[in-house]
Design an enzyme around this catalytic site. Sequence first.
Site, PDB file in Angstrom:
ATOM      1  N   CYS A 115       0.820  -1.219   0.000  1.00  0.00           N
ATOM      2  CA  CYS A 115       0.000   0.000   0.000  1.00  0.00           C
ATOM      3  C   CYS A 115       0.853   1.268   0.000  1.00  0.00           C
ATOM      4  CB  CYS A 115      -0.936   0.006   1.208  1.00  0.00           C
ATOM      5  SG  CYS A 115      -2.031  -1.416   1.188  1.00  0.00           S
ATOM      6  N   HIS A 262      -3.715   7.064   1.643  1.00  0.00           N
ATOM      7  CA  HIS A 262      -4.016   5.718   1.175  1.00  0.00           C
ATOM      8  C   HIS A 262      -5.417   5.335   1.665  1.00  0.00           C
ATOM      9  CE1 HIS A 262      -4.020   1.537   0.376  1.00  0.00           C
ATOM     10  NE2 HIS A 262      -3.947   1.180   1.649  1.00  0.00           N
ATOM     11  N   ASN A 292     -10.241  -0.523  -1.667  1.00  0.00           N
ATOM     12  CA  ASN A 292      -8.782  -0.442  -1.473  1.00  0.00           C
ATOM     13  C   ASN A 292      -8.082  -0.976  -2.713  1.00  0.00           C
ATOM     14  OD1 ASN A 292      -6.117  -0.748  -0.718  1.00  0.00           O
ATOM     15  ND2 ASN A 292      -6.555  -1.680   1.265  1.00  0.00           N
TER      16      ASN A 292
HETATM   17  N1  ACO Z   1     -19.322  -9.574   6.092  1.00  0.00           N
HETATM   18  C1  ACO Z   1     -20.000  -9.956   7.180  1.00  0.00           C
HETATM   19  N2  ACO Z   1     -19.408 -10.403   8.298  1.00  0.00           N
HETATM   20  C2  ACO Z   1     -18.072 -10.474   8.303  1.00  0.00           C
HETATM   21  C3  ACO Z   1     -17.297 -10.110   7.193  1.00  0.00           C
HETATM   22  C4  ACO Z   1     -17.980  -9.642   6.046  1.00  0.00           C
HETATM   23  N3  ACO Z   1     -17.322  -9.245   4.937  1.00  0.00           N
HETATM   24  N4  ACO Z   1     -15.992 -10.286   7.491  1.00  0.00           N
HETATM   25  C5  ACO Z   1     -15.937 -10.757   8.741  1.00  0.00           C
HETATM   26  N5  ACO Z   1     -17.185 -10.881   9.230  1.00  0.00           N
HETATM   27  C6  ACO Z   1     -17.598 -11.345  10.547  1.00  0.00           C
HETATM   28  C7  ACO Z   1     -16.580 -12.236  11.185  1.00  0.00           C
HETATM   29  O1  ACO Z   1     -16.735 -13.576  10.760  1.00  0.00           O
HETATM   30  C8  ACO Z   1     -16.889 -12.062  12.644  1.00  0.00           C
HETATM   31  O2  ACO Z   1     -17.980 -12.870  12.960  1.00  0.00           O
HETATM   32  P1  ACO Z   1     -18.081 -13.589  14.404  1.00  0.00           P
HETATM   33  O3  ACO Z   1     -18.081 -12.477  15.411  1.00  0.00           O
HETATM   34  O4  ACO Z   1     -19.359 -14.329  14.308  1.00  0.00           O
HETATM   35  O5  ACO Z   1     -16.868 -14.461  14.503  1.00  0.00           O
HETATM   36  C9  ACO Z   1     -17.336 -10.621  12.766  1.00  0.00           C
HETATM   37  O6  ACO Z   1     -17.708 -10.227  11.428  1.00  0.00           O
HETATM   38  C10 ACO Z   1     -16.252  -9.701  13.255  1.00  0.00           C
HETATM   39  O7  ACO Z   1     -15.046  -9.976  12.555  1.00  0.00           O
HETATM   40  P2  ACO Z   1     -13.739  -9.208  12.833  1.00  0.00           P
HETATM   41  O8  ACO Z   1     -12.679  -9.697  11.931  1.00  0.00           O
HETATM   42  O9  ACO Z   1     -13.483  -9.175  14.312  1.00  0.00           O
HETATM   43  O10 ACO Z   1     -14.201  -7.787  12.322  1.00  0.00           O
HETATM   44  P3  ACO Z   1     -13.698  -6.406  12.791  1.00  0.00           P
HETATM   45  O11 ACO Z   1     -14.805  -5.736  13.506  1.00  0.00           O
HETATM   46  O12 ACO Z   1     -12.361  -6.471  13.421  1.00  0.00           O
HETATM   47  O13 ACO Z   1     -13.548  -5.685  11.389  1.00  0.00           O
HETATM   48  C11 ACO Z   1     -11.905  -5.051   9.764  1.00  0.00           C
HETATM   49  C12 ACO Z   1     -12.684  -6.183  10.374  1.00  0.00           C
HETATM   50  C13 ACO Z   1     -12.890  -4.054   9.160  1.00  0.00           C
HETATM   51  C14 ACO Z   1     -11.008  -5.572   8.667  1.00  0.00           C
HETATM   52  C15 ACO Z   1     -11.101  -4.379  10.904  1.00  0.00           C
HETATM   53  O14 ACO Z   1     -10.244  -5.291  11.493  1.00  0.00           O
HETATM   54  C16 ACO Z   1     -10.343  -3.226  10.451  1.00  0.00           C
HETATM   55  O15 ACO Z   1     -10.871  -2.142  10.331  1.00  0.00           O
HETATM   56  N6  ACO Z   1      -9.025  -3.420  10.162  1.00  0.00           N
HETATM   57  C17 ACO Z   1      -8.167  -2.429   9.635  1.00  0.00           C
HETATM   58  C18 ACO Z   1      -7.355  -2.984   8.518  1.00  0.00           C
HETATM   59  C19 ACO Z   1      -7.932  -2.740   7.165  1.00  0.00           C
HETATM   60  O16 ACO Z   1      -8.926  -2.109   6.943  1.00  0.00           O
HETATM   61  N7  ACO Z   1      -7.216  -3.254   6.191  1.00  0.00           N
HETATM   62  C20 ACO Z   1      -7.548  -3.033   4.812  1.00  0.00           C
HETATM   63  C21 ACO Z   1      -6.494  -3.505   3.913  1.00  0.00           C
HETATM   64  S1  ACO Z   1      -4.884  -3.359   4.504  1.00  0.00           S
HETATM   65  C22 ACO Z   1      -4.208  -1.924   4.031  1.00  0.00           C
HETATM   66  O17 ACO Z   1      -4.517  -1.354   3.022  1.00  0.00           O
HETATM   67  C23 ACO Z   1      -3.175  -1.341   4.886  1.00  0.00           C
END
Ligand code: ACO
Length: 335
Positions: A115, A262, A292
């Site tokens: 990225c 980004h 992204n």
């Molecule tokens: N749709 C529906 N439900 C989903 C999805 C989806 N696409 N993906 C995961 N879930 C579910 C999971 O299975 C989990 O279910 P459970 O509680 O029954 O086990 C629940 O949602 C929560 O999952 P988490 O992985 O804990 O979700 P979180 O709230 O942490 O959000 C996210 C995930 C948005 C990726 C978060 O970790 C975040 O904001 N991370 C930042 C990193 C990022 O955005 N990276 C992007 C690319 S990297 C880069 O460019 C640098």
Amino acid sequence: MKYSRIVGIGSYLPEKVWRNDDLRALMDTSDEWIQQRTGIKQRHWVDQDSTEGTSDLALKAAVGALESAGVAKEELDLIVVATVSPDHEFPGTACFLQAKLGVSGIPALDVRQQCTGFLYAISIADQFIRTGTYKKVLVVGAEIHSRGLDKTTEGRDMSVLFGDGAGAVVMVATDDPNSSRVLSTHLHADGRFAKELWIPAPSNAGPGPRITEEHVRSGAIYGKMNGKSVFVHAAKRMPEAVNEALAANGFSLSDIDLFVFHQANLRINEMVAKQLGIPEEKVFNTIDRFANTTAATIPLGLHEALRVGKLKPGMLVATAAFGSGFTWGSALIRW
Ligand code: ACO
């Protein structure tokens, strides 16, 4: 003294748009979940049955950048392509782009800094221009993520985040320190976190052959992310990189006209803006429409900001990125 000036910009997005609700045909997800967590409403994906490759997206963005620069492709001295989704493992995508552009002989270089790739790429171009080695450089960020995503419920945590697209700039040498130019680039990496956001296979780190049936069966061929770790580090490193750029150039936050970060996740950018104390109207985001696109988010953002009149000549623009590696950095540009 030589400085580098961005004289042209272009971008390209595949025609087909997948709205969040469209993804429900492939996996168990919802528009609400995706928008709440990421701010993404839709993404562009190439037609999976086509032979459109990353270098084809790069070509379209590059042609646009050359046209807007009024620079003939024959004038180029160097091509730099940032991508994590190359046409093939080797040779680099810059070589495929070079052949499609029809400019044999000049050096063609790939940057694999995820990225932060576009910032690494313009920094490399800037160094070559500042030392007087090259005068005209094409810099491209291009990705086709859609062919490498697990688009089932099992892979939904990653696959809803990424889009395809490309952006390109033409950078030329200038002697005028007061002209529009790249004022600075600052780059960083911390490889201790390499496996927080990575793709395990194909792998030359063994054991065994670089690609196996087990790699495919277990899903090791798909990207893996520790989302919370990425969030925490990105929210810390991006403001640091912006402040580093400001300090190096003797500017304060209020001097910046536009921030083009980004586009990993809208929530990350909101946190970065909050920590820096930046007014919302100075931050230009595209993640809702383009998702992204990794190395392409910054040139796509700059081009879109220009297109909608948010970016104007003379503006002071701060960009910053954070991504896999971990890598991060910033660039300050007088547009
Ligand atoms: N749709 C529906 N439900 C989903 C999805 C989806 N696409 N993906 C995961 N879930 C579910 C999971 O299975 C989990 O279910 P459970 O509680 O029954 O086990 C629940 O949602 C929560 O999952 P988490 O992985 O804990 O979700 P979180 O709230 O942490 O959000 C996210 C995930 C948005 C990726 C978060 O970790 C975040 O904001 N991370 C930042 C990193 C990022 O955005 N990276 C992007 C690319 S990297 C880069 O460019 C640098």
